[in-house]
Structure formats: structure tokens, C-alpha cells
Design a protein around this motif. Structure first.
Motif, PDB file in Angstrom:
ATOM      1  N   HIS A   1       0.809  -1.216   0.000  1.00  0.00           N
ATOM      2  CA  HIS A   1       0.000   0.000   0.000  1.00  0.00           C
ATOM      3  C   HIS A   1       0.846   1.270   0.000  1.00  0.00           C
ATOM      4  O   HIS A   1       0.455   2.265  -0.602  1.00  0.00           O
ATOM      5  N   LYS A   2       1.946   1.252   0.720  1.00  0.00           N
ATOM      6  CA  LYS A   2       2.840   2.408   0.764  1.00  0.00           C
ATOM      7  C   LYS A   2       4.231   1.935   1.146  1.00  0.00           C
ATOM      8  O   LYS A   2       4.408   0.818   1.618  1.00  0.00           O
ATOM      9  N   ALA A   3       5.198   2.798   0.947  1.00  0.00           N
ATOM     10  CA  ALA A   3       6.597   2.436   1.192  1.00  0.00           C
ATOM     11  C   ALA A   3       6.922   2.413   2.679  1.00  0.00           C
ATOM     12  O   ALA A   3       6.458   3.259   3.433  1.00  0.00           O
ATOM     13  N   GLY A   4       7.726   1.424   3.064  1.00  0.00           N
ATOM     14  CA  GLY A   4       8.342   1.417   4.390  1.00  0.00           C
ATOM     15  C   GLY A   4       9.666   2.139   4.251  1.00  0.00           C
ATOM     16  O   GLY A   4      10.517   1.727   3.473  1.00  0.00           O
TER      17      GLY A   4
ATOM     18  N   ILE B   1       0.922  -5.608   7.737  1.00  0.00           N
ATOM     19  CA  ILE B   1       2.225  -5.021   8.057  1.00  0.00           C
ATOM     20  C   ILE B   1       2.054  -3.508   8.138  1.00  0.00           C
ATOM     21  O   ILE B   1       1.534  -2.891   7.205  1.00  0.00           O
ATOM     22  N   SER B   2       2.495  -2.940   9.273  1.00  0.00           N
ATOM     23  CA  SER B   2       2.333  -1.504   9.514  1.00  0.00           C
ATOM     24  C   SER B   2       3.670  -0.872   9.859  1.00  0.00           C
ATOM     25  O   SER B   2       4.583  -1.538  10.357  1.00  0.00           O
ATOM     26  N   ASN B   3       3.750   0.451   9.633  1.00  0.00           N
ATOM     27  CA  ASN B   3       4.964   1.180  10.021  1.00  0.00           C
ATOM     28  C   ASN B   3       4.851   1.637  11.470  1.00  0.00           C
ATOM     29  O   ASN B   3       3.861   1.347  12.150  1.00  0.00           O
ATOM     30  N   GLU B   4       5.854   2.351  11.950  1.00  0.00           N
ATOM     31  CA  GLU B   4       5.872   2.767  13.350  1.00  0.00           C
ATOM     32  C   GLU B   4       4.760   3.754  13.696  1.00  0.00           C
ATOM     33  O   GLU B   4       4.410   3.906  14.869  1.00  0.00           O
ATOM     34  N   ASP B   5       4.192   4.422  12.691  1.00  0.00           N
ATOM     35  CA  ASP B   5       3.067   5.338  12.921  1.00  0.00           C
ATOM     36  C   ASP B   5       1.733   4.604  12.925  1.00  0.00           C
ATOM     37  O   ASP B   5       0.691   5.222  13.098  1.00  0.00           O
ATOM     38  N   GLY B   6       1.758   3.282  12.687  1.00  0.00           N
ATOM     39  CA  GLY B   6       0.532   2.491  12.646  1.00  0.00           C
ATOM     40  C   GLY B   6      -0.143   2.472  11.290  1.00  0.00           C
ATOM     41  O   GLY B   6      -1.212   1.883  11.144  1.00  0.00           O
ATOM     42  N   ALA B   7       0.468   3.101  10.291  1.00  0.00           N
ATOM     43  CA  ALA B   7      -0.097   3.096   8.944  1.00  0.00           C
ATOM     44  C   ALA B   7       0.176   1.756   8.268  1.00  0.00           C
ATOM     45  O   ALA B   7       1.296   1.240   8.316  1.00  0.00           O
ATOM     46  N   ARG B   8      -0.853   1.191   7.651  1.00  0.00           N
ATOM     47  CA  ARG B   8      -0.715  -0.086   6.950  1.00  0.00           C
ATOM     48  C   ARG B   8       0.138   0.119   5.705  1.00  0.00           C
ATOM     49  O   ARG B   8      -0.177   0.969   4.877  1.00  0.00           O
ATOM     50  N   ILE B   9       1.192  -0.671   5.599  1.00  0.00           N
ATOM     51  CA  ILE B   9       2.023  -0.577   4.400  1.00  0.00           C
ATOM     52  C   ILE B   9       1.840  -1.780   3.474  1.00  0.00           C
ATOM     53  O   ILE B   9       2.133  -1.693   2.293  1.00  0.00           O
ATOM     54  N   ALA B  10       1.327  -2.895   4.018  1.00  0.00           N
ATOM     55  CA  ALA B  10       1.089  -4.075   3.183  1.00  0.00           C
ATOM     56  C   ALA B  10       0.064  -4.989   3.845  1.00  0.00           C
ATOM     57  O   ALA B  10      -0.061  -5.011   5.078  1.00  0.00           O
TER      58      ALA B  10
END
Length: 119
Positions: free
Chosen positions: A69-72, A97-106
Motif C-alpha cells: 500500500h505504501k513504502a516502508g 504489516i504496519s509502520n511505526e506510525d501504525g499506517a498499513r504498508i502491506a
């Protein structure tokens, strides 16, 4: 797991979580490699299927799909694996899979065929 620096933080039949650093798992443009995300997802999904099999069956992956969904870009990513189907012959799990901000990346889904363990 060691090469990708995957660290499990929760490990039950109903939920497996793990982290993985972006650093060391990047592609040429410096963002998280899609293959590293897929390897993280497959690791969690296969471990979850093995837990479900409780040593009586061995999971064999038959399908893995992942949508990025977005880049890590940095820090740690966190993967959360939950069951979609827990059967005698197959299992399916969703991995977010989420980044440290809680945004879904995959988002990934894995299906495992459960083979009897031969003694």
C-alpha cells in the motif's frame, strides 16, 4: 528470520506478531523491499499454521499474495498475523504489516496445506 532480523513479540494460535527493521531489508531506492515484506508475511503465516497443527501436521505453503500500500522508509515494521480459516487440511491467515506510525504498508494472505507428519 535471523537474516531479516525478525523478532517475535506475540506467539499464539490466534495471533502472532513480529517486528522487522527496514534498514538492511531495502531495495535499491532505499525503501523496504517487497520481497522482505513477503518473507515476513510468509514466516508468520507458516508459524501460525504450524502452531495450529500442534506437531501432528506440517504446513506447506500453497499460496501467498501481498499488496503493498505504501513504502516502508525507516524504523521497524510490525506484522500481525490472524487466522481466516483453521481446518484439518488447510489454513489461511491474513498478515497486516504496519509502520511505526501504525499506517498499513502491506496486506498479505497465505494458505497452507496441512500434511500429516511422518514418523
Amino acid at each position: 528470520m535471523e537474516k531479516l532480523e525478525i523478532v517475535f513479540t506475540e506467539f499464539t494460535v490466534d495471533r502472532i506478531t513480529a517486528t522487522m527493521p527496514v534498514a538492511g531489508n531495502t531495495q535499491v531506492y532505499g525503501i523496504l523491499h517487497g520481497g522482505a515484506s513477503a518473507a515476513l508475511a510468509e514466516t508468520l503465516g507458516s508459524m501460525a499454521a504450524a502452531l495450529h497443527g500442534a506437531g501432528k501436521t506440517q504446513p506447506v505453503g500453497v499460496d501467498l499474495n501481498i499488496t503493498h500500500h505504501k513504502a516502508g522508509r525507516s524504523g521497524l515494521v510490525t506484522a500481525v498475523c490472524t487466522p481466516v480459516h483453521l481446518g484439518r487440511r488447510s489454513t489461511s491467515h491474513e498478515i497486516v504489516i504496519s509502520n511505526e506510525d501504525g499506517a498499513r504498508i502491506a496486506t498479505a494472505r497465505i494458505t497452507n496445506m496441512m500434511l500429516p507428519v511422518e514418523n
